[in-house]
Design an enzyme around this catalytic site. Structure first.
Site, PDB file in Angstrom:
ATOM      1  N   ASP A 279       0.840  -1.196   0.000  1.00  0.00           N
ATOM      2  CA  ASP A 279       0.000   0.000   0.000  1.00  0.00           C
ATOM      3  C   ASP A 279       0.884   1.259   0.000  1.00  0.00           C
ATOM      4  O   ASP A 279       1.598   1.465  -0.972  1.00  0.00           O
ATOM      5  CB  ASP A 279      -0.977  -0.052   1.171  1.00  0.00           C
TER       6      ASP A 279
ATOM      7  N   ASP B 259      16.355 -16.351  -8.627  1.00  0.00           N
ATOM      8  CA  ASP B 259      15.147 -15.542  -8.715  1.00  0.00           C
ATOM      9  C   ASP B 259      14.764 -15.369 -10.187  1.00  0.00           C
ATOM     10  O   ASP B 259      14.944 -16.296 -10.984  1.00  0.00           O
ATOM     11  CB  ASP B 259      15.391 -14.183  -8.042  1.00  0.00           C
TER      12      ASP B 259
ATOM     13  N   ASP C 269      20.521 -18.539 -16.956  1.00  0.00           N
ATOM     14  CA  ASP C 269      19.065 -18.661 -17.035  1.00  0.00           C
ATOM     15  C   ASP C 269      18.708 -20.143 -17.089  1.00  0.00           C
ATOM     16  O   ASP C 269      18.864 -20.793 -18.121  1.00  0.00           O
ATOM     17  CB  ASP C 269      18.545 -17.941 -18.288  1.00  0.00           C
TER      18      ASP C 269
ATOM     19  N   ASP D 273      19.965 -20.952 -20.988  1.00  0.00           N
ATOM     20  CA  ASP D 273      20.865 -20.114 -21.762  1.00  0.00           C
ATOM     21  C   ASP D 273      21.469 -19.062 -20.835  1.00  0.00           C
ATOM     22  O   ASP D 273      21.253 -19.088 -19.631  1.00  0.00           O
ATOM     23  CB  ASP D 273      20.131 -19.459 -22.948  1.00  0.00           C
TER      24      ASP D 273
ATOM     25  N   HIS E   7      11.119  -8.782  -9.920  1.00  0.00           N
ATOM     26  CA  HIS E   7      11.267  -9.317  -8.567  1.00  0.00           C
ATOM     27  C   HIS E   7      12.738  -9.558  -8.224  1.00  0.00           C
ATOM     28  O   HIS E   7      13.235  -9.141  -7.173  1.00  0.00           O
ATOM     29  CB  HIS E   7      10.467 -10.619  -8.442  1.00  0.00           C
TER      30      HIS E   7
ATOM     31  N   ASN F 285      27.018   6.965  -4.547  1.00  0.00           N
ATOM     32  CA  ASN F 285      27.246   7.507  -5.893  1.00  0.00           C
ATOM     33  C   ASN F 285      26.266   8.628  -6.237  1.00  0.00           C
ATOM     34  O   ASN F 285      26.085   8.964  -7.401  1.00  0.00           O
ATOM     35  CB  ASN F 285      27.133   6.394  -6.940  1.00  0.00           C
TER      36      ASN F 285
ATOM     37  N   ASN G  23       4.696 -16.182   2.928  1.00  0.00           N
ATOM     38  CA  ASN G  23       3.810 -15.036   3.147  1.00  0.00           C
ATOM     39  C   ASN G  23       2.388 -15.412   3.543  1.00  0.00           C
ATOM     40  O   ASN G  23       1.479 -14.615   3.394  1.00  0.00           O
ATOM     41  CB  ASN G  23       3.740 -14.186   1.867  1.00  0.00           C
TER      42      ASN G  23
ATOM     43  N   ASP H 288      14.461 -19.089  11.473  1.00  0.00           N
ATOM     44  CA  ASP H 288      15.767 -18.777  12.054  1.00  0.00           C
ATOM     45  C   ASP H 288      15.911 -17.314  12.458  1.00  0.00           C
ATOM     46  O   ASP H 288      16.333 -17.008  13.568  1.00  0.00           O
ATOM     47  CB  ASP H 288      16.880 -19.140  11.063  1.00  0.00           C
TER      48      ASP H 288
ATOM     49  N   SER I 106      10.059 -12.101   0.736  1.00  0.00           N
ATOM     50  CA  SER I 106      11.018 -11.971  -0.363  1.00  0.00           C
ATOM     51  C   SER I 106      11.942 -10.790  -0.139  1.00  0.00           C
ATOM     52  O   SER I 106      13.116 -10.809  -0.520  1.00  0.00           O
ATOM     53  CB  SER I 106      10.292 -11.770  -1.702  1.00  0.00           C
TER      54      SER I 106
END
Length: 634
Positions: free
Chosen positions: A135, A168, A188, A193, A202, A216, A295, A338, A366
């Protein structure tokens, strides 16, 4: 500017485009409440079987091997199987086997498990990125970093020299204004590949929490911003889940290609031994494995976070530095949890389909998991890659309202600075030196021995614990500097002294105690010889068996006519008749036994060996130390 998004992942059904590569799935199913591919399963080969034989057996049973994933994470597709025909089950980590999507998956798994050469079969679970709808976006940008005392940690290290493999959706190759400065070596696994470009965003958000460019004058900071990112893409280019088989390959690839830390902000499958094994091997090779807890807000941690050697990270609230954390309502918890880290309103630069590149605020476990992975990278950079020490330092210094582990927060919220200080001290710690002595070191049964560990020392600390254990049977006989133990039966006993210093480092010393028979006379000459002569029996199966019979249990063996079998003769007979029914049965009794009484009972009841008293009468089963085992010479 910051965009405020509602990001929803739908996992009930997928409408997928055709994707290059053989690891995609065309249909899904639910097994044990978890989403899985309906058209493929994971199969582990027996270690001593060649791939060519394995593949032919499946083909004869009308199952097709879709691909093989090797020990180093390399994916071999069906067109290249000839190149690995002679590989065995130790080199081929898993095979992905096609099954019929319209038939019952559990029945097909059971059929495959019954085939010769198949060690185990598992569903090809589909894992989902673990973020939740967000939100209001996070106006303070990265107060989450200040919660972890990163400003103090950066005075010690910024992660240079550490490599983090992020399993990911990949990492955005173009368009970022504040991209991580060192991103290389990825792959990948979905498309098989090298195009690990992120089309979902994500993986980029997760990766930038770990190592977004810092200091920077642009965008946000990363936790270990001088570390190297290794993008390991397992998700498709559009919304959809990642296959278990690709995750396994990515873990193995990370292990064999230099990753020090692995982050997996994903979950949703069940237990798979291949995944468990891949994580164990990574851990044993010096890789810290971190994963999101899930989640669903329930008392059950998702896999892969739930595996023993994976650090499962839940989400906690944002709060003032130094305040105690509270579990986020959506964060899954339970016995496998943990640690926790901030996971609500986490801002990093990423890409969002339909919106483009910007700084987005996302929430979920995540987002919590890469906080711990980034801190782990700092510890690696400062003190070396020692997974057990790293996780212990994070556990010992985590902040919580409780002084111990809880199922809501695990050990608590990770504290980067405190963990660094603790780990640096542990890494520099010199281990203790164990030195034990015993008095006496030999004699007739029953023999009482006093063990002393006072000569042990620690060069830079103190010895906090002593433990004395008989290696022969695993029995702990004392937990103090000085302990006394009585050995009731003859035998050669190995006694281990284990000492532990004030930083949990250990050392061992091994002592040998020789206990001989308590009686003399003709009947037990053979027993005394066996106990006193270390050369009578070797470490072969026959040697171990007879050492227990004549020495440890103080029995004698006899022919059916009552003639005693001397130890050397028994050894020769056992070796020459090792495949005979009688000796095989006695050996199995020995393998299954943890005491002389059990072995003797097994010999009587299972092997049909008669037990005689030394006067020749049948024994009721109680017996004494001079019993004969009758019939072993057949």
């Amino acid at each position: 500017m910051l965009r405020r998004l509602t990001v929803i992942l739908v996992v009930a059904a997928f409408c997928l485009p055709t994707v290059a590569g053989a690891t995609r799935y065309e249909a899904t199913t639910t097994i044990d409440g978890h989403l899985a591919a309906a058209d493929s399963v994971i199969v582990e080969m027996n270690p001593d079987l060649t791939f060519a034989t394995f593949e032919k057996r499946l083909r004869d049973a009308r199952y097709a091997v879709r691909l093989a994933s090797l020990d180093d994470g390399t994916i071999v597709e069906a067109t290249d199987f000839k190149a690995i025909d002679l590989y065995d089950g130790e080199d081929v980590f898993i095979a992905v086997v096609d099954v019929a999507a319209d038939l019952d998956l559990e029945k097909q798994i059971a059929e495959l498990e019954s085939m010769p050469g198949v060690q185990s079969v598992w569903p090809n679970y589909i894992h989902a990125p673990l973020f939740r709808p967000n939100d209001p976006y996070y106006n303070q940008y990265q107060g989450n970093f200040r919660q972890l005392f990163l400003e103090d940690a950066w005075d010690i290290t910024t992660g240079g020299g550490a490599t983090v493999g992020v399993i990911d959706s990949g990492y955005r190759r173009s368009g970022l204004e504040d991209a991580a400065e060192n991103t290389s070596g990825g792959y990948d696994f979905w498309g098989n590949d090298t195009n690990w470009n992120d089309y979902i965003g994500h993986g980029t958000h997760v990766s930038n929490t770990v190592a977004e460019a810092t200091n920077n004058r642009k965008g946000c900071a990363g936790i270990a911003f001088d570390a190297r990112l290794m993008p390991l893409k397992v998700f498709p280019d559009y919304d959809g889940g990642a296959l278990e088989s690709d995750i396994i390959s990515a873990i193995n690839y990370a292990r064999t290609n230099g990753a020090d830390v692995i982050n997996m902000s994903l979950g949703g499958g069940g237990y798979v031994s291949s995944t468990d094994s891949a994580i164990d091997r990574a851990f044993n090779a010096g890789v810290v494995v971190v994963a999101a807890s899930g989640n669903d807000g329930v008392s059950r941690v998702d896999y892969p976070g739930a595996y023993d050697n994976s650090i499962a990270v839940g989400s906690c609230n944002t709060h003032a530095p130094g305040a105690n954390p509270q579990r986020s309502s959506f964060s899954s918890y339970g016995s496998a949890l943990d640690l926790v880290a901030p996971g609500d309103g986490i801002v990093q630069e990423t890409y969002e389909p339909g919106y483009g590149v910007d700084y987005y605020s996302l929430g979920g476990t995540s987002m919590a998991s890469p906080h711990v992975a980034g801190v782990a990278a700092l510890l690696v950079a400062h003190g070396g890659a020692h997974p057990q020490g790293i996780r212990q330092s994070m556990y010992d210094t985590a902040r919580s309202s409780s002084s111990s582990w809880t199922n809501q927060l695990g050990w608590g919220e990770v504290d980067a600075y405190a963990a660094l200080v603790d780990y640096a001290g542990a890494a520099l710690n010199k281990p203790p030196v164990a030195e034990g002595n015993a008095s006496p070191t030999g004699g007739r049964a029953p023999l009482t021995v006093t063990f002393r560990g006072g000569n042990s020392s620690d060069p830079d600390g103190t010895i906090e614990a002593y433990r004395w254990k008989i290696i022969n049977n695993g029995n702990v006989i004392g937990n103090s500097k000085v302990t006394t133990h009585t050995f009731p039966n003859p035998g050669t006993y190995k006694v281990e002294l284990l000492v532990t210093d004030n930083r949990n480092a250990t050392d061992t010393d091994l002592l040998t105690i020789n206990v001989t028979s308590s009686t003399g006379g003709d009947d037990d000459d053979a027993d005394d010889d066996a106990a006193d002569d270390d050369d009578t029996f070797d470490d072969s199966e026959c040697g171990q068996l007879l050492n227990m019979v004549y020495g440890g249990c103080n029995y004698a063996l006899a022919f059916e006519n009552g003639q005693s079998i001397q130890p050397a003769t028994a050894m020769q007979m056992c070796e020459e008749s090792a495949d005979s029914e009688g000796w095989l049965c006695l050996q199995q009794c020995y393998n299954d036994s943890d005491s002389c009484g059990y072995w003797r009972g097994c010999a009587r009841q299972v092997c049909g060996i008669r037990v005689l008293q030394d006067n020749g009468a049948d024994d009721s089963g109680n017996g004494d130390e001079n019993d004969f085992m009758w019939g072993c010479g057949e």
